[in-house]
Design an enzyme around this catalytic site. Structure first.
Site, PDB file in Angstrom:
ATOM      1  CE1 TYR A   1      -4.306   0.279  -0.312  1.00  0.00           C
ATOM      2  CE2 TYR A   1      -4.379  -1.419   1.372  1.00  0.00           C
ATOM      3  CZ  TYR A   1      -5.003  -0.677   0.373  1.00  0.00           C
ATOM      4  OH  TYR A   1      -6.311  -0.905   0.086  1.00  0.00           O
TER       5      TYR A   1
ATOM      6  CD  GLU B   1      -3.999   4.350   0.536  1.00  0.00           C
ATOM      7  OE1 GLU B   1      -3.057   3.703   1.042  1.00  0.00           O
ATOM      8  OE2 GLU B   1      -5.202   4.117   0.741  1.00  0.00           O
TER       9      GLU B   1
ATOM     10  CG  ASP C   1      -8.025  11.358 -23.836  1.00  0.00           C
ATOM     11  OD1 ASP C   1      -7.020  10.642 -24.048  1.00  0.00           O
ATOM     12  OD2 ASP C   1      -9.110  10.894 -23.452  1.00  0.00           O
TER      13      ASP C   1
ATOM     14  CB  THR D   1      -4.439   4.506 -22.042  1.00  0.00           C
ATOM     15  OG1 THR D   1      -4.341   4.701 -23.454  1.00  0.00           O
ATOM     16  CG2 THR D   1      -5.862   4.690 -21.606  1.00  0.00           C
TER      17      THR D   1
ATOM     18  CE  LYS E   1      -6.696   3.359 -26.058  1.00  0.00           C
ATOM     19  NZ  LYS E   1      -6.915   4.025 -24.775  1.00  0.00           N
TER      20      LYS E   1
ATOM     21  NE  ARG F   1      -5.606  -3.677 -20.803  1.00  0.00           N
ATOM     22  CZ  ARG F   1      -6.057  -3.176 -21.964  1.00  0.00           C
ATOM     23  NH1 ARG F   1      -6.984  -2.247 -21.981  1.00  0.00           N
ATOM     24  NH2 ARG F   1      -5.573  -3.606 -23.114  1.00  0.00           N
TER      25      ARG F   1
HETATM   26  N1  DSN Z   1     -11.423   1.805 -25.450  1.00  0.00           N
HETATM   27  C1  DSN Z   1     -10.428   2.643 -26.077  1.00  0.00           C
HETATM   28  C2  DSN Z   1     -10.409   2.504 -27.545  1.00  0.00           C
HETATM   29  O1  DSN Z   1     -10.508   1.398 -27.998  1.00  0.00           O
HETATM   30  O2  DSN Z   1     -10.262   3.474 -28.277  1.00  0.00           O
HETATM   31  C3  DSN Z   1     -10.528   4.051 -25.681  1.00  0.00           C
HETATM   32  O3  DSN Z   1     -10.509   4.137 -24.311  1.00  0.00           O
END
Ligand code: DSN
Length: 451
Positions: A45, A47, A210, A237, A240, A246
């Site tokens: 933990y 925090e 974003d 994120t 990707k 993730r």
């Molecule tokens: N779910 C993602 C996508 O496939 O574009 C976006 O968060």
């Protein structure tokens, strides 16, 4: 008895190895990223945050050795602090940011924390509409954020680009607290400079990008970085194009200081406001095993070979788009400038996106049905499919393989056209099985790095 979960994991390994991942938001992590995630760091933990004080900027060797001061609520943070600090410093280097918060569990959490850091309930946020290519977390009525803040949307023009005139008109009229550039189905490179000029005309307007889909392209210098054009915050994120575990990440410009004191709401204080909005504002204990994976992936993205990877993703996407067009597939925006392609399969072969997605699944090509701007088919029977090249580029695919994928996609579209419905696909099982074998043969020549 062995837990059946492990058998299912083995099955999934086979699916990933023998098929081709064309979903543009997916990728394959390296063995090192995978190893960092599967560790005993999950037992801890932590925090709070490691401190920024007293550490020489970006001296990794020192960070790995020195005991850092911290703002944590639990003891035993010696190693955790150093790992999180390495992740933060590498993220800042990668994206030319003053500050990074590496704790968001996902992109959705990252976006929510930024809204919470800067807005009061009822404040206005101007973002791309979902049908135009925006994301659920940018104001879809089904989300919690949309119940708290007042989202106003802008769309795309007939070329598939952001309608900047509409954006400017709405921004000046509505005076939003945030202008958000971000998307999950958009193929152009945004004009960040133009949007920054619009934002500068509005008092206390936070410019937020974003960049979840293109973060890896930005890191690899194959796409402009919004933070270089006057944007204050960038969320993403990490799994990707960036090819990490993730999770989520928030990068920002401004003063970096202790998250303990409640700062004034100014644009300069954005990093501290964001830290407080992530924890304790919207999350509890950070996932330090995932943060370790993020640190490793950021280290990989800082290496020169990642630039080649990012360049190849875009080249492959452009080649694939051209090949698909030559075969009669109609593309939204007539092509791509990034990693992502949106096919209007309804207009091309009079079949819907879900039917086409399922038929491609049969041969081991994975992509997703996707609504197009002004789609009449809705979310469950959309007219489009969305695909992209990050994962296949990780496997080492190049120009030649893009032509082969385009051939397969055309063949399956013709089969769907003849079959007319999913039930009738069984009449074409021989042709589909032949294609399935071809996909498997090619896929196995390009192993998935972490399997
Ligand atoms: N779910 C993602 C996508 O496939 O574009 C976006 O968060």
């Amino acid at each position: 008895m062995k837990d059946p979960v492990f058998d299912l994991i083995e099955q999934e390994k086979i699916r990933q190895s023998e098929g081709l991942e064309l979903i543009p938001s997916e990728n394959y992590v390296s063995k090192d990223v995978l190893s960092a995630m599967g560790t005993i760091l999950t037992n801890k933990y932590s925090e709070g945050y490691p401190s920024f004080e007293g550490i020489p900027g970006w001296d990794e060797a020192k960070i790995a050795q020195e005991i850092l001061p911290n703002y944590r609520y639990y003891g035993g943070q010696t190693n955790i602090d150093r790992i999180e600090r390495l992740a933060i410093d590498r993220a800042c280097r990668l994206f030319n940011a003053d500050h990074a918060n590496v704790q968001p569990h996902s992109g959705a959490n990252a976006n929510e924390a930024v809204y919470y850091a800067w807005c009061e309930p009822g404040d206005k946020i101007l973002a791309m509409s979902l049908p135009a290519g925006g994301h659920l977390t940018h104001g879809s009525p089904v989300t919690r954020s949309a119940k708290i803040y007042h989202f106003i949307d802008y769309g795309v023009d007939e070329n598939g680009d952001i309608d900047y005139d509409e954006l400017e008109k709405k921004a000046l009229k509505e005076q939003p607290k945030i202008i958000l550039i971000g998307y999950s189905a958009f193929m152009k490179i945004p004009d960040f400079e133009r949007v920054a000029k619009i934002g500068a005309k509005i008092p206390n307007c936070l410019l937020m990008a974003d960049m979840a889909h293109v973060a890896g392209l930005i890191a690899g210098k194959a796409h402009p970085n919004p933070l270089d054009y006057g944007f204050h915050v960038m969320t993403t994120t990490t799994h990707k194009t960036l090819r990490g575990p993730r999770g989520g990440l928030i990068l920002s410009r401004g003063n970096v200081a202790s998250p303990l004191k409640k700062p004034e709401k100014t644009l300069e204080n954005i990093p501290i406001l964001i830290d407080r909005a992530v924890f304790p504002g919207t999350q509890g204990g950070p996932l330090e095993h995932i943060i370790a994976g993020k640190a490793v992936s950021f280290g990989e993205a800082l290496k020169p070979e990642f630039k080649t990877y990012a360049k190849n993703i875009v080249e492959n996407a452009k080649t694939l788009a051209k090949a698909l067009k030559q075969k009669g597939l109609i593309l939204q925006g007539d092509g791509t400038e990034n990693h992502l392609i949106l096919v209007n399969i309804k207009a091309s072969f009079n079949i819907d996106g879900k039917f086409y997605e399922r038929a491609l699944d049969e041969i081991g090509l994975t992509l997703n049905a996707n609504a197009l701007p002004s789609d009449k088919g809705g979310a469950f029977r959309p007219s489009g499919v969305r695909l992209g090249t990050p994962a296949i580029t990780t496997r080492g695919f190049g120009q030649k393989e893009m032509q082969i994928i385009a051939d397969w996609m055309k063949e399956v579209a013709l089969i769907c056209q003849k079959a007319e419905s999913e039930e009738n696909l069984k009449d074409y099982s021989e042709s589909l099985a032949k294609l399935r074998n071809e996909v498997r043969d090619l896929a196995l020549k390009f192993p998935v790095p972490s399997i």
